[in-house]
Design a protein around this motif. Structure first.
Motif, PDB file in Angstrom:
ATOM      1  N   GLN A   1      -7.561  -5.328  -3.973  1.00 52.52           N
ATOM      2  CA  GLN A   1      -8.213  -4.202  -4.636  1.00 52.52           C
ATOM      3  C   GLN A   1      -7.599  -2.881  -4.185  1.00 52.52           C
ATOM      4  O   GLN A   1      -8.290  -1.889  -3.971  1.00 52.52           O
ATOM      5  CB  GLN A   1      -9.723  -4.214  -4.384  1.00 52.52           C
ATOM      6  CG  GLN A   1     -10.394  -5.461  -4.876  1.00 52.52           C
ATOM      7  CD  GLN A   1     -11.849  -5.550  -4.493  1.00 52.52           C
ATOM      8  OE1 GLN A   1     -12.326  -4.841  -3.621  1.00 52.52           O
ATOM      9  NE2 GLN A   1     -12.578  -6.427  -5.165  1.00 52.52           N
TER      10      GLN A   1
ATOM     11  N   SER B   1      -2.017  -6.876  -5.165  1.00 54.21           N
ATOM     12  CA  SER B   1      -2.756  -5.618  -5.322  1.00 54.21           C
ATOM     13  C   SER B   1      -4.142  -5.870  -5.902  1.00 54.21           C
ATOM     14  O   SER B   1      -5.126  -5.279  -5.454  1.00 54.21           O
ATOM     15  CB  SER B   1      -1.972  -4.669  -6.223  1.00 54.21           C
ATOM     16  OG  SER B   1      -2.688  -3.496  -6.455  1.00 54.21           O
ATOM     17  N   ARG B   2      -4.236  -6.766  -6.886  1.00 53.65           N
ATOM     18  CA  ARG B   2      -5.546  -7.103  -7.453  1.00 53.65           C
ATOM     19  C   ARG B   2      -6.402  -7.821  -6.423  1.00 53.65           C
ATOM     20  O   ARG B   2      -7.600  -7.559  -6.308  1.00 53.65           O
ATOM     21  CB  ARG B   2      -5.385  -7.969  -8.704  1.00 53.65           C
ATOM     22  CG  ARG B   2      -4.971  -7.201  -9.936  1.00 53.65           C
ATOM     23  CD  ARG B   2      -5.052  -8.056 -11.180  1.00 53.65           C
ATOM     24  NE  ARG B   2      -4.242  -9.264 -11.108  1.00 53.65           N
ATOM     25  CZ  ARG B   2      -2.945  -9.334 -11.416  1.00 53.65           C
ATOM     26  NH1 ARG B   2      -2.304  -8.261 -11.822  1.00 53.65           N
ATOM     27  NH2 ARG B   2      -2.285 -10.474 -11.325  1.00 53.65           N
TER      28      ARG B   2
ATOM     29  N   ARG C   1       0.842  -1.201   0.000  1.00 48.88           N
ATOM     30  CA  ARG C   1       0.000   0.000   0.000  1.00 48.88           C
ATOM     31  C   ARG C   1       0.875   1.248   0.000  1.00 48.88           C
ATOM     32  O   ARG C   1       0.592   2.235  -0.688  1.00 48.88           O
ATOM     33  CB  ARG C   1      -0.927  -0.018   1.214  1.00 48.88           C
ATOM     34  CG  ARG C   1      -1.961   1.082   1.189  1.00 48.88           C
ATOM     35  CD  ARG C   1      -2.945   0.986   2.356  1.00 48.88           C
ATOM     36  NE  ARG C   1      -3.779  -0.199   2.244  1.00 48.88           N
ATOM     37  CZ  ARG C   1      -3.844  -1.167   3.146  1.00 48.88           C
ATOM     38  NH1 ARG C   1      -3.139  -1.109   4.236  1.00 48.88           N
ATOM     39  NH2 ARG C   1      -4.633  -2.201   2.965  1.00 48.88           N
TER      40      ARG C   1
ATOM     41  N   GLU D   1      -5.606  -0.882  -5.887  1.00 51.33           N
ATOM     42  CA  GLU D   1      -5.637   0.166  -6.911  1.00 51.33           C
ATOM     43  C   GLU D   1      -6.889   1.018  -6.779  1.00 51.33           C
ATOM     44  O   GLU D   1      -6.845   2.229  -6.912  1.00 51.33           O
ATOM     45  CB  GLU D   1      -5.567  -0.452  -8.314  1.00 51.33           C
ATOM     46  CG  GLU D   1      -4.216  -1.035  -8.660  1.00 51.33           C
ATOM     47  CD  GLU D   1      -3.130   0.015  -8.837  1.00 51.33           C
ATOM     48  OE1 GLU D   1      -3.459   1.164  -9.203  1.00 51.33           O
ATOM     49  OE2 GLU D   1      -1.966  -0.310  -8.588  1.00 51.33           O
ATOM     50  N   THR D   2      -8.024   0.376  -6.507  1.00 54.01           N
ATOM     51  CA  THR D   2      -9.265   1.132  -6.377  1.00 54.01           C
ATOM     52  C   THR D   2      -9.293   1.935  -5.082  1.00 54.01           C
ATOM     53  O   THR D   2      -9.917   2.985  -5.022  1.00 54.01           O
ATOM     54  CB  THR D   2     -10.492   0.206  -6.421  1.00 54.01           C
ATOM     55  OG1 THR D   2     -10.373  -0.776  -5.400  1.00 54.01           O
ATOM     56  CG2 THR D   2     -10.619  -0.464  -7.769  1.00 54.01           C
TER      57      THR D   2
ATOM     58  N   LEU E   1       2.169   1.907  -3.489  1.00 54.62           N
ATOM     59  CA  LEU E   1       1.137   2.442  -4.372  1.00 54.62           C
ATOM     60  C   LEU E   1       0.834   3.909  -4.071  1.00 54.62           C
ATOM     61  O   LEU E   1       0.625   4.710  -4.987  1.00 54.62           O
ATOM     62  CB  LEU E   1      -0.132   1.598  -4.271  1.00 54.62           C
ATOM     63  CG  LEU E   1      -0.014   0.189  -4.841  1.00 54.62           C
ATOM     64  CD1 LEU E   1      -1.246  -0.625  -4.502  1.00 54.62           C
ATOM     65  CD2 LEU E   1       0.205   0.227  -6.335  1.00 54.62           C
TER      66      LEU E   1
ATOM     67  N   ASN F   1      -6.334   4.763  -5.790  1.00 53.62           N
ATOM     68  CA  ASN F   1      -6.759   5.636  -6.877  1.00 53.62           C
ATOM     69  C   ASN F   1      -8.277   5.683  -6.910  1.00 53.62           C
ATOM     70  O   ASN F   1      -8.899   5.175  -7.821  1.00 53.62           O
ATOM     71  CB  ASN F   1      -6.225   5.131  -8.217  1.00 53.62           C
ATOM     72  CG  ASN F   1      -4.731   5.103  -8.238  1.00 53.62           C
ATOM     73  OD1 ASN F   1      -4.082   5.993  -7.720  1.00 53.62           O
ATOM     74  ND2 ASN F   1      -4.162   4.073  -8.829  1.00 53.62           N
TER      75      ASN F   1
ATOM     76  N   GLU G   1       1.724  -7.296  -7.969  1.00 53.98           N
ATOM     77  CA  GLU G   1       0.558  -7.000  -8.817  1.00 53.98           C
ATOM     78  C   GLU G   1      -0.618  -7.915  -8.451  1.00 53.98           C
ATOM     79  O   GLU G   1      -1.753  -7.471  -8.343  1.00 53.98           O
ATOM     80  CB  GLU G   1       0.912  -7.171 -10.301  1.00 53.98           C
ATOM     81  CG  GLU G   1       1.819  -6.103 -10.849  1.00 53.98           C
ATOM     82  CD  GLU G   1       1.103  -4.810 -11.135  1.00 53.98           C
ATOM     83  OE1 GLU G   1      -0.136  -4.797 -11.229  1.00 53.98           O
ATOM     84  OE2 GLU G   1       1.800  -3.794 -11.269  1.00 53.98           O
TER      85      GLU G   1
ATOM     86  N   LYS H   1       1.365   7.070  -6.633  1.00 47.44           N
ATOM     87  CA  LYS H   1       0.323   8.048  -6.928  1.00 47.44           C
ATOM     88  C   LYS H   1       0.835   9.459  -6.689  1.00 47.44           C
ATOM     89  O   LYS H   1       0.577  10.371  -7.479  1.00 47.44           O
ATOM     90  CB  LYS H   1      -0.922   7.783  -6.080  1.00 47.44           C
ATOM     91  CG  LYS H   1      -2.053   8.744  -6.413  1.00 47.44           C
ATOM     92  CD  LYS H   1      -3.307   8.432  -5.661  1.00 47.44           C
ATOM     93  CE  LYS H   1      -4.398   9.412  -6.051  1.00 47.44           C
ATOM     94  NZ  LYS H   1      -5.637   9.142  -5.381  1.00 47.44           N
TER      95      LYS H   1
END
Length: 152
Positions: free
Chosen positions: A112, A108-109, A77, A114-115, A80, A118, A105, A84
């Protein structure tokens, strides 16, 4: 700090296997109990620990593997969020973003992240509502007050 204390380094195989196991149980990966008691969560992590300990040293307990996963999520986290911030940075300078591995990756998926990191242009807080007593006229660009309502 004890200088004789040895640090255990988790292998890539163990991280890959951990993510594969947690993909089958995403609520456990995200830290949601979803009706499970703490005893059941510890039992699940003990089962995961047994599978990961087969892959070789380091050997840990289920609680220690849970701590490894929590630390891994925190570091991911943090990467990421840094990426950003670098995207929003202005000016020149060297490329400072972290490049994520395939394992990161996948994690991260799974989480979640990324959501979460971002979230887009969503505003968090109180929604703006029109002022009472004003009728709003809409244009393509902005919302402006057209005229105040007449009160009798």
């Amino acid at each position: 700090m004890d200088l004789n204390k040895k640090f255990k380094v988790t292998t890539k195989k163990q991280f890959d296997e951990m993510i594969q196991i947690l993909q089958r149980n995403p609520n456990l990966a995200r830290g949601y109990s979803s009706g499970l008691k703490k005893v059941n969560i510890k039992e699940e992590w003990n089962k995961i620990g047994e599978k990961l300990n087969i892959l070789g040293p380091p050997v840990r307990t289920g609680e220690a593997w849970m701590k490894v996963w929590a630390d891994y999520k925190f570091k991911l986290r943090k990467k990421l969020v840094h990426n950003k911030a670098e995207c929003r940075a202005t000016g020149g300078g060297p490329f400072k973003q972290f490049i994520l591995s395939e394992t990161e990756e996948a994690a991260s998926r799974l989480l979640q992240l990324e959501t979460i990191v971002n979230a887009g242009n969503q505003a968090i807080g109180i929604q703006q509502r029109p002022i009472l007593g004003l009728k709003l006229a809409r244009t393509k660009k902005t919302t402006i007050p057209a005229y105040p309502l007449l009160q009798a």
